[in-house]
Design a protein around this motif. Structure first.
Motif, PDB file in Angstrom:
ATOM      1  N   GLN A  70      26.753 -17.282  21.929  1.00  0.00           N
ATOM      2  CA  GLN A  70      26.528 -17.603  23.340  1.00  0.00           C
ATOM      3  C   GLN A  70      27.824 -18.060  24.001  1.00  0.00           C
ATOM      4  O   GLN A  70      28.144 -17.695  25.153  1.00  0.00           O
ATOM      5  CB  GLN A  70      25.460 -18.687  23.459  1.00  0.00           C
ATOM      6  N   ASP A  79      29.758 -16.434  27.136  1.00  0.00           N
ATOM      7  CA  ASP A  79      30.167 -17.203  28.319  1.00  0.00           C
ATOM      8  C   ASP A  79      31.656 -17.037  28.591  1.00  0.00           C
ATOM      9  O   ASP A  79      32.092 -16.900  29.754  1.00  0.00           O
ATOM     10  CB  ASP A  79      29.834 -18.680  28.107  1.00  0.00           C
ATOM     11  N   ARG A 122      32.261 -13.650  30.064  1.00  0.00           N
ATOM     12  CA  ARG A 122      31.805 -13.612  31.456  1.00  0.00           C
ATOM     13  C   ARG A 122      32.824 -14.318  32.368  1.00  0.00           C
ATOM     14  O   ARG A 122      33.140 -13.848  33.474  1.00  0.00           O
ATOM     15  CB  ARG A 122      30.443 -14.284  31.567  1.00  0.00           C
TER      16      ARG A 122
END
Length: 455
Positions: A283, A287, A290
């Motif tokens: 995760q 992130d 992104r």
């Protein structure tokens, strides 16, 4: 010699079962009235219901003798002497019957037995004396027949003749012979009585020895019983000790199993924690990718006005710069995709390891939770039936070992394929198999949709 009446007295009544006095009196009355056949029928009817009654059996023998049925009477009294050897009356009457048939020697033996049974039985003594006198008379008669010319033995012949009137003789000689025979018979009877007493003493000694031997045997038997009881108690104590030992071993095994279950739970918790950490790392990588994409887009927007107002030379230079920057623009996107795939691959690896750990630890809830609701069993059965079969095959087995080796994961969006070599061991069974798991992400977790071997 005469058949003795049956009067045994208190001793017989205390020692043996006897007929009803009314029945005995009735049969005796018929016999005295000369109604022997009726007496025989009543005695026989009574004995059918009471076959062991000694008084009525004796009376039946007397009736047979009165009816001149000597063979039957002998049979009855012989049976009584065998069944009741301590009674003198059956011996006496049996001797009378033998004497009537001319078996004097046998009759004397039976009378001697009666005297040994009861030395004070007067009837037996009297009959034995009469029998000896008769035997002596027969011997003198034979001697007279052998040599009738011997006048010297006339007094003896007279004596015998007087005892048996048909042979004749003088009164005085007969009386003297009678006295002499009586004295001889008394002397013989006394000698027989002494022999009987000696026999009784020997019998008493024998019975005392037998009693002593019986006591010794009883003591030996009691000692054997005590020994057997001790052995049985020792055996019971050993059985109790063995049961206690087995119970302790069972408790120890239960503790070991509990410790093993706790260790499996701890290991499963560690695997779950590792899976969660892997998911968190994936995760974070997503992130980061992104954020990098957002930064790139912001930089691109800021550079757009300067490019529009430049000169042709600047335009050409800018074009050259843009052309040079294209690989740099594409590089972050490629890195972001690789990072996402790497994170997803780590999640899949963690899911596969958690699946194998739950299997080895017989944690059926976590093991079955690793499978998707869309999982199709290879044998074509329903998912519920397949899960129940897996529970039966896994739960309660001895220690299970499941190792995943050479794991290779391929991720394609929300789907992935895990290929590896599976090592399985449980008890004597040990196998190594190539296995392929097809998985898909469901609600943030990778679950198995297909399980195959050999590829």
């Amino acid at each position: 010699m005469a058949i003795a009446a049956f009067s045994l007295g208190a001793a017989l009544c205390g020692a043996f079962a006897h007929a009803s006095q009314e029945a005995v009196d009735e049969v005796s009355r018929l016999l005295e009235q000369g109604k022997a056949p009726q007496a025989a029928k009543q005695a026989e009817a009574y004995l059918k219901q009471n076959p062991a009654d000694v008084q009525m059996r004796f009376l039946q023998g007397v009736i047979a003798a009165e009816q001149r049925q000597n063979a039957q009477a002998i049979k009855i009294f012989t049976a009584l002497t065998r069944d009741y050897p301590s009674l003198p009356e059956p011996y006496n009457n049996l001797a009378v019957l033998y004497a009537a048939e001319g078996q004097e020697r046998k009759a004397s033996e039976v009378l001697e037995q009666a005297i040994r049974t009861n030395p004070s039985y007067a009837t037996a003594h009297e009959n034995l004396g009469d029998l000896y006198a008769r035997m002596a008379s027969d011997a003198y008669a034979k001697a007279l027949q052998l040599d009738g010319s011997r006048q010297a033995i006339q007094p003896k012949l007279a004596l015998i003749t007087q005892i048996f009137p048909k042979q004749g003789g003088a009164q005085v000689k007969t009386a003297q012979a009678t006295a002499t025979a009586t004295a001889a018979s008394t002397k013989v009877a006394d000698a027989k009585a002494a022999q009987a007493r000696e026999a009784d003493a020997k019998l008493a000694e024998t019975r005392a020895a037998e009693a002593k031997a019986a006591e010794a045997k009883a003591a030996e038997f009691k000692a054997a019983e005590v020994k057997a009881a001790d052995a049985k108690a020792a055996q019971a104590k050993a059985a109790e000790a063995k049961a206690a030992e087995a119970k302790a071993a069972e408790a120890k095994a239960a503790e070991a199993k509990l410790a093993q279950a706790k260790a499996a739970e701890a290991k499963a918790a560690e695997a779950k924690l590792a899976q969660e950490k892997t998911a968190q790392a994936a995760q974070a990588a997503q992130d980061k990718a992104r954020a990098a994409e957002e930064a790139r887009q912001a930089a691109a927007k800021a550079a757009a006005p300067a490019t529009a107002t430049a000169t042709a030379t600047a335009t050409a230079a800018a074009a050259t710069a843009v052309a040079a920057a294209e690989p740099a623009k594409a590089a972050p996107a490629v890195d972001e995709k690789k990072a996402a795939q790497s994170a997803a691959a780590q999640e899949v690896e963690a899911a596969v390891k958690a699946w194998s750990t739950a299997w080895a630890g017989q944690d059926m809830d976590r093991y079955l939770d690793a499978y998707s609701d869309h999982f199709s069993p290879a044998d074509g059965s329903s998912l519920a039936k397949w899960k129940e079969q897996r529970r039966q095959r896994i739960v309660g087995r001895t220690a299970i070992v499941v190792n995943v080796r050479d794991l290779k994961v391929t991720v394609d969006g929300d789907k992935a394929t895990a290929q590896f070599r599976q090592y399985y061991a449980s008890g004597a069974l040990k196998t190594t198999t190539r296995k392929t798991l097809r998985m898909q992400r469901e609600k943030g977790q990778w679950r198995i949709t297909h399980e195959g071997t050999g590829s």
